[in-house]
Design a protein around this motif. Structure first.
Motif, PDB file in Angstrom:
ATOM      1  N   ARG A  32      53.453  18.273  -2.228  1.00 37.49           N
ATOM      2  CA  ARG A  32      52.827  17.923  -3.514  1.00 37.49           C
ATOM      3  C   ARG A  32      53.884  17.570  -4.554  1.00 37.49           C
ATOM      4  O   ARG A  32      53.728  16.597  -5.307  1.00 37.49           O
ATOM      5  CB  ARG A  32      51.955  19.072  -4.016  1.00 37.49           C
ATOM      6  N   ALA A  33      54.961  18.345  -4.603  1.00 38.27           N
ATOM      7  CA  ALA A  33      56.030  18.075  -5.574  1.00 38.27           C
ATOM      8  C   ALA A  33      56.675  16.715  -5.306  1.00 38.27           C
ATOM      9  O   ALA A  33      56.919  15.935  -6.234  1.00 38.27           O
ATOM     10  CB  ALA A  33      57.072  19.188  -5.525  1.00 38.27           C
ATOM     11  N   GLN A  34      56.947  16.426  -4.042  1.00 29.31           N
ATOM     12  CA  GLN A  34      57.550  15.137  -3.687  1.00 29.31           C
ATOM     13  C   GLN A  34      56.621  13.981  -4.035  1.00 29.31           C
ATOM     14  O   GLN A  34      57.076  12.945  -4.516  1.00 29.31           O
ATOM     15  CB  GLN A  34      57.873  15.094  -2.188  1.00 29.31           C
ATOM     16  N   GLU A  35      55.339  14.152  -3.791  1.00 24.88           N
ATOM     17  CA  GLU A  35      54.371  13.099  -4.115  1.00 24.88           C
ATOM     18  C   GLU A  35      54.358  12.831  -5.617  1.00 24.88           C
ATOM     19  O   GLU A  35      54.311  11.670  -6.044  1.00 24.88           O
ATOM     20  CB  GLU A  35      52.973  13.474  -3.622  1.00 24.88           C
ATOM     21  N   ARG A  36      54.412  13.904  -6.420  1.00 27.19           N
ATOM     22  CA  ARG A  36      54.461  13.731  -7.885  1.00 27.19           C
ATOM     23  C   ARG A  36      55.724  12.974  -8.291  1.00 27.19           C
ATOM     24  O   ARG A  36      55.672  12.067  -9.124  1.00 27.19           O
ATOM     25  CB  ARG A  36      54.435  15.089  -8.594  1.00 27.19           C
ATOM     26  N   GLU A  37      56.853  13.362  -7.710  1.00 32.09           N
ATOM     27  CA  GLU A  37      58.116  12.703  -8.041  1.00 32.09           C
ATOM     28  C   GLU A  37      58.094  11.230  -7.654  1.00 32.09           C
ATOM     29  O   GLU A  37      58.582  10.382  -8.402  1.00 32.09           O
ATOM     30  CB  GLU A  37      59.281  13.416  -7.359  1.00 32.09           C
ATOM     31  N   ILE A  38      57.523  10.924  -6.513  1.00 31.14           N
ATOM     32  CA  ILE A  38      57.436   9.530  -6.071  1.00 31.14           C
ATOM     33  C   ILE A  38      56.578   8.722  -7.041  1.00 31.14           C
ATOM     34  O   ILE A  38      56.928   7.595  -7.405  1.00 31.14           O
ATOM     35  CB  ILE A  38      56.912   9.436  -4.626  1.00 31.14           C
ATOM     36  N   ARG A  39      55.459   9.294  -7.471  1.00 32.22           N
ATOM     37  CA  ARG A  39      54.607   8.583  -8.439  1.00 32.22           C
ATOM     38  C   ARG A  39      55.364   8.295  -9.732  1.00 32.22           C
ATOM     39  O   ARG A  39      55.265   7.209 -10.304  1.00 32.22           O
ATOM     40  CB  ARG A  39      53.327   9.370  -8.717  1.00 32.22           C
ATOM     41  N   MET A  40      56.158   9.277 -10.183  1.00 34.60           N
ATOM     42  CA  MET A  40      56.956   9.068 -11.392  1.00 34.60           C
ATOM     43  C   MET A  40      57.986   7.961 -11.173  1.00 34.60           C
ATOM     44  O   MET A  40      58.173   7.101 -12.051  1.00 34.60           O
ATOM     45  CB  MET A  40      57.658  10.371 -11.793  1.00 34.60           C
ATOM     46  N   LEU A  41      58.630   7.964 -10.027  1.00 32.44           N
ATOM     47  CA  LEU A  41      59.616   6.929  -9.731  1.00 32.44           C
ATOM     48  C   LEU A  41      58.959   5.551  -9.655  1.00 32.44           C
ATOM     49  O   LEU A  41      59.513   4.562 -10.151  1.00 32.44           O
ATOM     50  CB  LEU A  41      60.333   7.234  -8.410  1.00 32.44           C
ATOM     51  N   GLN A  42      57.796   5.492  -9.050  1.00 29.36           N
ATOM     52  CA  GLN A  42      57.090   4.212  -8.933  1.00 29.36           C
ATOM     53  C   GLN A  42      56.699   3.672 -10.306  1.00 29.36           C
ATOM     54  O   GLN A  42      56.809   2.478 -10.569  1.00 29.36           O
ATOM     55  CB  GLN A  42      55.857   4.359  -8.037  1.00 29.36           C
ATOM     56  N   ARG A  43      56.253   4.570 -11.185  1.00 30.50           N
ATOM     57  CA  ARG A  43      55.914   4.134 -12.548  1.00 30.50           C
ATOM     58  C   ARG A  43      57.137   3.597 -13.279  1.00 30.50           C
ATOM     59  O   ARG A  43      57.029   2.708 -14.123  1.00 30.50           O
ATOM     60  CB  ARG A  43      55.311   5.282 -13.352  1.00 30.50           C
ATOM     61  N   ALA A  44      58.306   4.149 -12.944  1.00 35.71           N
ATOM     62  CA  ALA A  44      59.555   3.701 -13.568  1.00 35.71           C
ATOM     63  C   ALA A  44      60.161   2.521 -12.811  1.00 35.71           C
ATOM     64  O   ALA A  44      61.277   2.107 -13.126  1.00 35.71           O
ATOM     65  CB  ALA A  44      60.544   4.855 -13.625  1.00 35.71           C
ATOM     66  N   ALA A  45      59.455   1.991 -11.840  1.00 35.19           N
ATOM     67  CA  ALA A  45      59.903   0.844 -11.029  1.00 35.19           C
ATOM     68  C   ALA A  45      61.201   1.139 -10.276  1.00 35.19           C
ATOM     69  O   ALA A  45      62.044   0.262 -10.100  1.00 35.19           O
ATOM     70  CB  ALA A  45      60.034  -0.403 -11.894  1.00 35.19           C
ATOM     71  N   VAL A  46      61.360   2.379  -9.829  1.00 40.63           N
ATOM     72  CA  VAL A  46      62.523   2.780  -9.034  1.00 40.63           C
ATOM     73  C   VAL A  46      62.121   2.723  -7.567  1.00 40.63           C
ATOM     74  O   VAL A  46      61.034   3.185  -7.197  1.00 40.63           O
ATOM     75  CB  VAL A  46      62.973   4.210  -9.416  1.00 40.63           C
TER      76      VAL A  46
END
Length: 78
Positions: free
Chosen positions: A27-41
């Motif tokens: 769950r933590a990794q999924e949240r981090e990935i969503r944040m990275l995707q929003r930041a276009a990383v």
């Protein structure tokens, strides 16, 4: 209680706690990935990590089920 069933129960408890820990990590990794995707990383390496975590989780669930079924068989024989 006999020794093998005590050992099996300890193993089952460990597998269950490991499943719980990995689910939290997932769950933590999924949240981090969503944040990275929003930041276009780029997230390809993080998504590979998710794949490995999911595979490990599935393996632990199979182990848990096998241990649980073994406990049921052992109780039926008693």
């Amino acid at each position: 209680m006999s020794k093998p069933s005590d050992s099996s129960q300890r193993r089952l408890d460990w597998v269950r706690s490991e499943i719980e820990r990995l689910r939290g990590q997932l769950r933590a990794q999924e949240r981090e990935i969503r944040m990275l995707q929003r930041a276009a990383v780029p997230t390809a390496s993080a998504e590979l990590l998710l794949t490995r975590i999911r595979a490990k989780l599935e393996d632990l669930c199979r182990q848990r089920d096998a241990l649980r079924n073994g406990a049921v068989v052992a109780r039926a024989r008693s």
